[in-house]
Design a protein around this motif. Structure first.
Motif, short mmCIF file in Angstrom:
data_model
loop_
_atom_site.label_atom_id
_atom_site.label_comp_id
_atom_site.label_asym_id
_atom_site.label_seq_id
_atom_site.Cartn_x
_atom_site.Cartn_y
_atom_site.Cartn_z
N GLY A 118 -30.25 -7.67 -33.65
CA GLY A 118 -30.21 -6.56 -34.60
C GLY A 118 -28.92 -5.77 -34.60
O GLY A 118 -28.40 -5.41 -35.66
N ASP A 119 -28.36 -5.52 -33.42
CA ASP A 119 -27.15 -4.71 -33.36
C ASP A 119 -25.90 -5.46 -33.80
O ASP A 119 -24.85 -4.86 -33.98
N LEU A 120 -26.00 -6.76 -34.02
CA LEU A 120 -24.87 -7.57 -34.48
C LEU A 120 -25.03 -7.99 -35.95
O LEU A 120 -24.13 -8.60 -36.52
N ALA A 121 -26.15 -7.65 -36.55
CA ALA A 121 -26.50 -8.15 -37.88
C ALA A 121 -25.61 -7.62 -38.99
O ALA A 121 -25.37 -8.31 -39.98
N GLU A 122 -25.11 -6.41 -38.85
CA GLU A 122 -24.32 -5.82 -39.93
C GLU A 122 -23.10 -6.67 -40.27
O GLU A 122 -22.76 -6.86 -41.44
N ALA A 123 -22.45 -7.20 -39.27
CA ALA A 123 -21.25 -8.02 -39.50
C ALA A 123 -21.59 -9.24 -40.35
O ALA A 123 -20.85 -9.59 -41.27
N LEU A 124 -22.73 -9.88 -40.07
CA LEU A 124 -23.13 -11.04 -40.86
C LEU A 124 -23.50 -10.65 -42.28
O LEU A 124 -23.18 -11.36 -43.23
N THR A 125 -24.20 -9.55 -42.41
CA THR A 125 -24.62 -9.09 -43.74
C THR A 125 -23.41 -8.83 -44.63
O THR A 125 -23.41 -9.19 -45.81
N LEU A 126 -22.38 -8.23 -44.06
CA LEU A 126 -21.18 -7.93 -44.84
C LEU A 126 -20.44 -9.20 -45.27
O LEU A 126 -19.80 -9.22 -46.31
N LEU A 127 -20.55 -10.26 -44.48
CA LEU A 127 -19.85 -11.50 -44.78
C LEU A 127 -20.66 -12.46 -45.65
O LEU A 127 -20.09 -13.38 -46.25
N ALA A 128 -21.95 -12.27 -45.72
CA ALA A 128 -22.83 -13.24 -46.38
C ALA A 128 -22.41 -13.56 -47.81
O ALA A 128 -22.46 -14.72 -48.24
N SER A 129 -21.98 -12.56 -48.57
CA SER A 129 -21.61 -12.80 -49.97
C SER A 129 -20.36 -13.67 -50.10
O SER A 129 -20.13 -14.28 -51.14
N LYS A 130 -19.56 -13.75 -49.05
CA LYS A 130 -18.33 -14.56 -49.07
C LYS A 130 -18.58 -16.01 -48.64
O LYS A 130 -17.68 -16.84 -48.75
N LEU A 131 -19.77 -16.28 -48.12
CA LEU A 131 -20.06 -17.59 -47.54
C LEU A 131 -21.19 -18.26 -48.33
O LEU A 131 -22.37 -18.01 -48.09
N SER A 132 -20.81 -19.12 -49.26
CA SER A 132 -21.80 -19.71 -50.16
C SER A 132 -22.80 -20.62 -49.44
O SER A 132 -23.93 -20.76 -49.88
N ARG A 133 -22.41 -21.24 -48.34
CA ARG A 133 -23.33 -22.14 -47.62
C ARG A 133 -24.36 -21.39 -46.80
O ARG A 133 -25.41 -21.93 -46.51
N LEU A 134 -24.05 -20.17 -46.39
CA LEU A 134 -24.94 -19.40 -45.52
C LEU A 134 -26.11 -18.86 -46.34
O LEU A 134 -25.97 -17.91 -47.09
N ARG A 135 -27.28 -19.51 -46.19
CA ARG A 135 -28.45 -19.16 -47.00
C ARG A 135 -29.46 -18.28 -46.27
O ARG A 135 -30.28 -17.64 -46.91
#
Length: 161
Positions: A118-135
């Motif tokens: 949970g404490d590391l999730a924000e970084a992934l959430t911010l990047l998700a829109s830039k990564l088309s494969r990450l579903r």
């Protein structure tokens, strides 16, 4: 879940067989220890099965890559082995990566899912829109606090071991 004959067979199944031959129960033998808790081989095997089955229910297929942005601990071990047991390719990532480094690692790995604390999730959430494969963004601890995240703990709890 039918286990793929891979490292999980050697690490878990074979070790549990050896313990049984020596008269030691898998529920008594410690597999992983942390300062405040320990998991037996039986508990680890159960959690590994739940992780693998939870990932499969999301539609992940053998060979798909699963990024692991997690703190060191029993959950990381269960996710790494669970992904491998399901025929997926776990991609452990350092929790100390900077955003640009994390984006590059995720892009180069081709990860279609990412499991994080949970404490590391924000970084992934911010990047998700830039990564088309990450579903799939899967969060352990704290539940889905951001849009697009799934509570991976709940998915695992509902999965068969």
């Amino acid at each position: 879940m039918r286990a793929v004959n891979n490292l999980t067979w050697a690490v878990l199944d074979r070790t549990i067989e050896k313990l049984a031959r020596s008269g030691v129960s898998a529920t008594d033998a410690p597999a992983l220890r942390e300062p405040k808790r320990a998991w037996s081989y039986a508990r680890l095997l159960s959690e590994v099965g739940r992780v693998g089955n939870a990932l499969r229910t999301l539609g992940l297929l053998p060979g798909d890559r699963v990024a692991l942005l997690m703190h060191d601990g029993v959950e990381l071990a269960a996710c790494l082995l669970g992904a491998a047991r399901a025929g997926l390719c776990p991609v452990p990532l350092a929790s100390t990566l900077r955003p640009r480094e994390l984006e590059q690692a995720l892009r180069l790995s081709g990860a279609v899912a990412a499991i994080t604390h949970g404490d590391l999730a924000e970084a992934l959430t911010l990047l998700a829109s830039k990564l088309s494969r990450l579903r799939h963004l899967l969060c352990l601890g704290g539940g889905p606090s951001q849009r697009g995240q799934h509570d991976f703990g709940a998915l695992c709890a509902d999965a068969d071991p």
